[in-house]
Design a protein around this motif. Sequence first.
Motif, PDB file in Angstrom:
ATOM      1  N   GLU A 103       0.830  -1.202   0.000  1.00  0.00           N
ATOM      2  CA  GLU A 103       0.000   0.000   0.000  1.00  0.00           C
ATOM      3  C   GLU A 103       0.865   1.254   0.000  1.00  0.00           C
ATOM      4  O   GLU A 103       0.610   2.204  -0.747  1.00  0.00           O
ATOM      5  N   ARG A 104       1.912   1.256   0.802  1.00  0.00           N
ATOM      6  CA  ARG A 104       2.828   2.395   0.853  1.00  0.00           C
ATOM      7  C   ARG A 104       3.515   2.590  -0.509  1.00  0.00           C
ATOM      8  O   ARG A 104       3.603   3.713  -1.023  1.00  0.00           O
ATOM      9  N   ALA A 105       3.968   1.490  -1.097  1.00  0.00           N
ATOM     10  CA  ALA A 105       4.629   1.569  -2.402  1.00  0.00           C
ATOM     11  C   ALA A 105       3.662   2.074  -3.475  1.00  0.00           C
ATOM     12  O   ALA A 105       4.041   2.857  -4.351  1.00  0.00           O
ATOM     13  N   GLU A 106       2.418   1.636  -3.414  1.00  0.00           N
ATOM     14  CA  GLU A 106       1.409   2.092  -4.390  1.00  0.00           C
ATOM     15  C   GLU A 106       1.150   3.587  -4.229  1.00  0.00           C
ATOM     16  O   GLU A 106       1.039   4.314  -5.217  1.00  0.00           O
ATOM     17  N   LYS A 107       1.084   4.068  -2.996  1.00  0.00           N
ATOM     18  CA  LYS A 107       0.863   5.501  -2.782  1.00  0.00           C
ATOM     19  C   LYS A 107       2.036   6.326  -3.304  1.00  0.00           C
ATOM     20  O   LYS A 107       1.842   7.376  -3.909  1.00  0.00           O
ATOM     21  N   GLU A 108       3.261   5.846  -3.091  1.00  0.00           N
ATOM     22  CA  GLU A 108       4.440   6.546  -3.606  1.00  0.00           C
ATOM     23  C   GLU A 108       4.438   6.559  -5.135  1.00  0.00           C
ATOM     24  O   GLU A 108       4.731   7.583  -5.753  1.00  0.00           O
ATOM     25  N   ARG A 109       4.100   5.419  -5.748  1.00  0.00           N
ATOM     26  CA  ARG A 109       4.053   5.324  -7.200  1.00  0.00           C
ATOM     27  C   ARG A 109       2.996   6.283  -7.753  1.00  0.00           C
ATOM     28  O   ARG A 109       3.229   6.991  -8.728  1.00  0.00           O
TER      29      ARG A 109
ATOM     30  N   HIS B 106      -3.957  16.018 -17.858  1.00  0.00           N
ATOM     31  CA  HIS B 106      -5.235  15.715 -17.217  1.00  0.00           C
ATOM     32  C   HIS B 106      -5.755  14.340 -17.640  1.00  0.00           C
ATOM     33  O   HIS B 106      -6.314  13.604 -16.821  1.00  0.00           O
ATOM     34  N   GLU B 107      -5.552  13.979 -18.903  1.00  0.00           N
ATOM     35  CA  GLU B 107      -5.968  12.645 -19.348  1.00  0.00           C
ATOM     36  C   GLU B 107      -5.178  11.563 -18.605  1.00  0.00           C
ATOM     37  O   GLU B 107      -5.728  10.554 -18.170  1.00  0.00           O
ATOM     38  N   ARG B 108      -3.865  11.774 -18.458  1.00  0.00           N
ATOM     39  CA  ARG B 108      -3.025  10.800 -17.745  1.00  0.00           C
ATOM     40  C   ARG B 108      -3.411  10.745 -16.272  1.00  0.00           C
ATOM     41  O   ARG B 108      -3.437   9.675 -15.667  1.00  0.00           O
ATOM     42  N   GLN B 109      -3.764  11.894 -15.690  1.00  0.00           N
ATOM     43  CA  GLN B 109      -4.206  11.909 -14.299  1.00  0.00           C
ATOM     44  C   GLN B 109      -5.477  11.083 -14.123  1.00  0.00           C
ATOM     45  O   GLN B 109      -5.599  10.336 -13.149  1.00  0.00           O
ATOM     46  N   ASN B 110      -6.424  11.217 -15.040  1.00  0.00           N
ATOM     47  CA  ASN B 110      -7.660  10.438 -14.951  1.00  0.00           C
ATOM     48  C   ASN B 110      -7.373   8.943 -15.026  1.00  0.00           C
ATOM     49  O   ASN B 110      -7.902   8.156 -14.231  1.00  0.00           O
TER      50      ASN B 110
ATOM     51  N   GLU C 186       1.807   9.076  -6.361  1.00  0.00           N
ATOM     52  CA  GLU C 186       2.255  10.464  -6.238  1.00  0.00           C
ATOM     53  C   GLU C 186       3.250  10.814  -7.341  1.00  0.00           C
ATOM     54  O   GLU C 186       3.187  11.895  -7.921  1.00  0.00           O
ATOM     55  N   ARG C 187       4.153   9.897  -7.628  1.00  0.00           N
ATOM     56  CA  ARG C 187       5.151  10.115  -8.670  1.00  0.00           C
ATOM     57  C   ARG C 187       4.481  10.263 -10.046  1.00  0.00           C
ATOM     58  O   ARG C 187       4.838  11.125 -10.835  1.00  0.00           O
ATOM     59  N   GLU C 188       3.485   9.435 -10.318  1.00  0.00           N
ATOM     60  CA  GLU C 188       2.811   9.459 -11.614  1.00  0.00           C
ATOM     61  C   GLU C 188       1.891  10.674 -11.778  1.00  0.00           C
ATOM     62  O   GLU C 188       1.606  11.075 -12.899  1.00  0.00           O
TER      63      GLU C 188
ATOM     64  N   GLU D  61      -4.557   7.471 -14.320  1.00  0.00           N
ATOM     65  CA  GLU D  61      -3.789   7.097 -13.135  1.00  0.00           C
ATOM     66  C   GLU D  61      -4.693   6.994 -11.912  1.00  0.00           C
ATOM     67  O   GLU D  61      -4.524   6.091 -11.091  1.00  0.00           O
ATOM     68  N   ASN D  62      -5.664   7.878 -11.773  1.00  0.00           N
ATOM     69  CA  ASN D  62      -6.589   7.806 -10.639  1.00  0.00           C
ATOM     70  C   ASN D  62      -7.391   6.507 -10.673  1.00  0.00           C
ATOM     71  O   ASN D  62      -7.581   5.862  -9.643  1.00  0.00           O
ATOM     72  N   GLU D  63      -7.859   6.120 -11.861  1.00  0.00           N
ATOM     73  CA  GLU D  63      -8.595   4.863 -11.982  1.00  0.00           C
ATOM     74  C   GLU D  63      -7.703   3.671 -11.623  1.00  0.00           C
ATOM     75  O   GLU D  63      -8.121   2.768 -10.906  1.00  0.00           O
ATOM     76  N   ARG D  64      -6.477   3.693 -12.118  1.00  0.00           N
ATOM     77  CA  ARG D  64      -5.541   2.590 -11.825  1.00  0.00           C
ATOM     78  C   ARG D  64      -5.228   2.534 -10.328  1.00  0.00           C
ATOM     79  O   ARG D  64      -5.172   1.460  -9.732  1.00  0.00           O
ATOM     80  N   HIS D  65      -5.020   3.695  -9.722  1.00  0.00           N
ATOM     81  CA  HIS D  65      -4.696   3.770  -8.297  1.00  0.00           C
ATOM     82  C   HIS D  65      -5.844   3.217  -7.451  1.00  0.00           C
ATOM     83  O   HIS D  65      -5.620   2.432  -6.520  1.00  0.00           O
TER      84      HIS D  65
END
Length: 108
Positions: free
Chosen positions: A57-63, A80-84, A65-67, A86-90
Amino acid sequence: MKNIAKKIAVLSMVGMMQIGFGASVIEASPLHNQPPVQQQDDRHDKHDQGQDRHERERAEKERHEREMRRRPHEGEREWHERQNRENERHEENLRRIAHGILDLILDN
């Protein structure tokens, strides 16, 4: 007839260049370079599994934030497209981690 042959040759070379550029972009994609996450099914050492899930979970949160940071070559719309995406993937990754924690709790 010679003009048609020249046009066919030029258009086929342009098509081959587009395929080459597309392959380069796919190879450079960060999603393509990440190794798949392997699931652990060993239920004997539950404490270590709990620690491992916290680490995941910690590693996923760091990844995440980086993305989410904007890259120098990125336009506003692309960012903004990449953020959307990335949010779905996260959110999906956090659901998987939470599902593993619930499995751990329910097995006790």
